[in-house]
Design an enzyme around this catalytic site. Sequence first.
Site, PDB file in Angstrom:
ATOM      1  N   SER A 433       0.802  -1.220   0.000  1.00 52.63           N
ATOM      2  CA  SER A 433       0.000   0.000   0.000  1.00 52.63           C
ATOM      3  C   SER A 433       0.840   1.277   0.000  1.00 52.63           C
ATOM      4  O   SER A 433       0.445   2.289  -0.577  1.00 52.63           O
ATOM      5  CB  SER A 433      -0.970   0.005   1.184  1.00 52.63           C
ATOM      6  OG  SER A 433      -0.288  -0.191   2.395  1.00 52.63           O
ATOM      7  N   HIS A 485       1.425   5.144   4.268  1.00 53.41           N
ATOM      8  CA  HIS A 485       0.514   5.699   3.265  1.00 53.41           C
ATOM      9  C   HIS A 485       0.873   7.139   2.933  1.00 53.41           C
ATOM     10  O   HIS A 485       0.988   7.512   1.756  1.00 53.41           O
ATOM     11  CB  HIS A 485      -0.927   5.618   3.768  1.00 53.41           C
ATOM     12  CG  HIS A 485      -1.469   4.226   3.795  1.00 53.41           C
ATOM     13  ND1 HIS A 485      -2.728   3.919   4.272  1.00 53.41           N
ATOM     14  CD2 HIS A 485      -0.932   3.047   3.393  1.00 53.41           C
ATOM     15  CE1 HIS A 485      -2.935   2.619   4.161  1.00 53.41           C
ATOM     16  NE2 HIS A 485      -1.857   2.070   3.650  1.00 53.41           N
TER      17      HIS A 485
END
Length: 512
Positions: A433, A485
């Site tokens: 991610s 992230h």
Amino acid sequence: MNNIKTKLQEVYIPFLIVSIGTILFYNIFRWTLDIKLGILPLKENLLNFWIPFTLPWIPILIWLRRRIRILNVRGKRDNGYFGYQFAMAAAMAVPIIISQNYIEKGSFDLNEISSISKVKELKNEKYFKINSFNIDHNSSLPYLTARTSGRNNDNLNFYLYLACPFEETSSIWYGVEYKKNLSNRINEQRKNSEYRTFLNKSEREFKTYNFQDVEYFERLGYSDDRDGFIEAIKERNPNLNEKEQIILVPKNDVFEERLGNSFFWIFGSFGIGALVLLVMVVIPKIDEKELNDFKKNKPLKEDDLKDMLGFLNPMGKNKATAILLLLNIIAFLIMTFDGLNIVSPTPKELLEIGGNRRIEVMNGEYWRLFSSMFIHGGILHLFMNLIGLGLGSSLLENILGSVKLIITYIVCGILASLASIYWHENTVSVGASGAIFGLYGLILAFTVFKIYPNYMRGMTWMLLGLYAGLSLLFGFLGGIDNAAHFGGLISGFVIGGILILTNKEQLKKNAS
């Protein structure tokens, strides 16, 4: 009447043949390689559930998918046909799953032995009734771990494994397990309180544990529970030979009743599934055009499976996207065959296979910044990241080119890993991610600075909101590494800005 006969011949009877063949194939395969020969290096949860759950889709997609199309299913075509495929898969999977319980337990007899040392002589047996044994209560070895479960990791499960040595032997252990389930959505203070309560309660119960209250013992096979007991033993004996250790867990049920009604439900569940499919096949009309095309062996005009396989072709149109997707899938398969839990591996397991954590990286294991990008904390984690990666990279590959896309993915992933260890002192971070957010950082830059044509910018804003925005929001609720992230998103935006400053016109030309 002719229509019903055609539907039975072309759809239903092939379904029955394929179903029976698939069920028999897997059971013979499992019994021969695992039960009889013991050479199948896969954990019991894979053999008992995940492989039976996924295996039926292979014959369905190969032999039955095209046949279903001759049925004139109302509603959206693909959704209707998928419903038939799902019903067929369920009709095969349920009896296969039930039959694993029967095969695993029914293939072994109860062995009555006079002493614990006899267990070593019966290497290929599973159940034992031991007439006399003693346990060294004070030498028990504990191992405590936690796993998440449920959709979106909603549940937190604590496990305490206590390996207790039998007297007069060095490699046979009496296994005692305690576990507690709670919501993973509660705050950290409540989790710590529940953890302490669970540990104190387990310790009190173990002090009065009656080791002799047992009807028979079961030898644990290759499973998460066995791994838990082995970890307990390794805390005191780090150099032991794991394969030689025998873990026996007590059973208090009647041995002859261990199978329950599983044999009946193998056939009962298949009969129910076959009946449901019969109704589903008989009700709709025949699509005459599809029937003629099928008889002439014409391929489907709209074939989602073919499109998906083409998307995963590293020699196809989207080379870089396919390579990145395949690398993540292959890494997950390696994790699975290495014995990690397919749903919720523990942080310790993830760290051992290449997860990212500050202390290891600071001690010179810099490769973890890279390896952690391709490791995932369960199949749901992988699935969600594959969707995000497929969507994001497909919007960038034609603009950047295959080589630049892969380089950008790796650079953003490493920078995201650095952000994670900077922010978290003792968190094991894994997953693609961070690198994926790097790609979305590029998409954000290309959207803000109007690299994408006008007709695409609405779609890119929606994608950024749905994937990146919601992922960041869930990250604030806990359980997700938002540091990675944000690190990936910012690094991707910066890289996108640099590319725009140096080559804006070419990027706009590629995007159009």
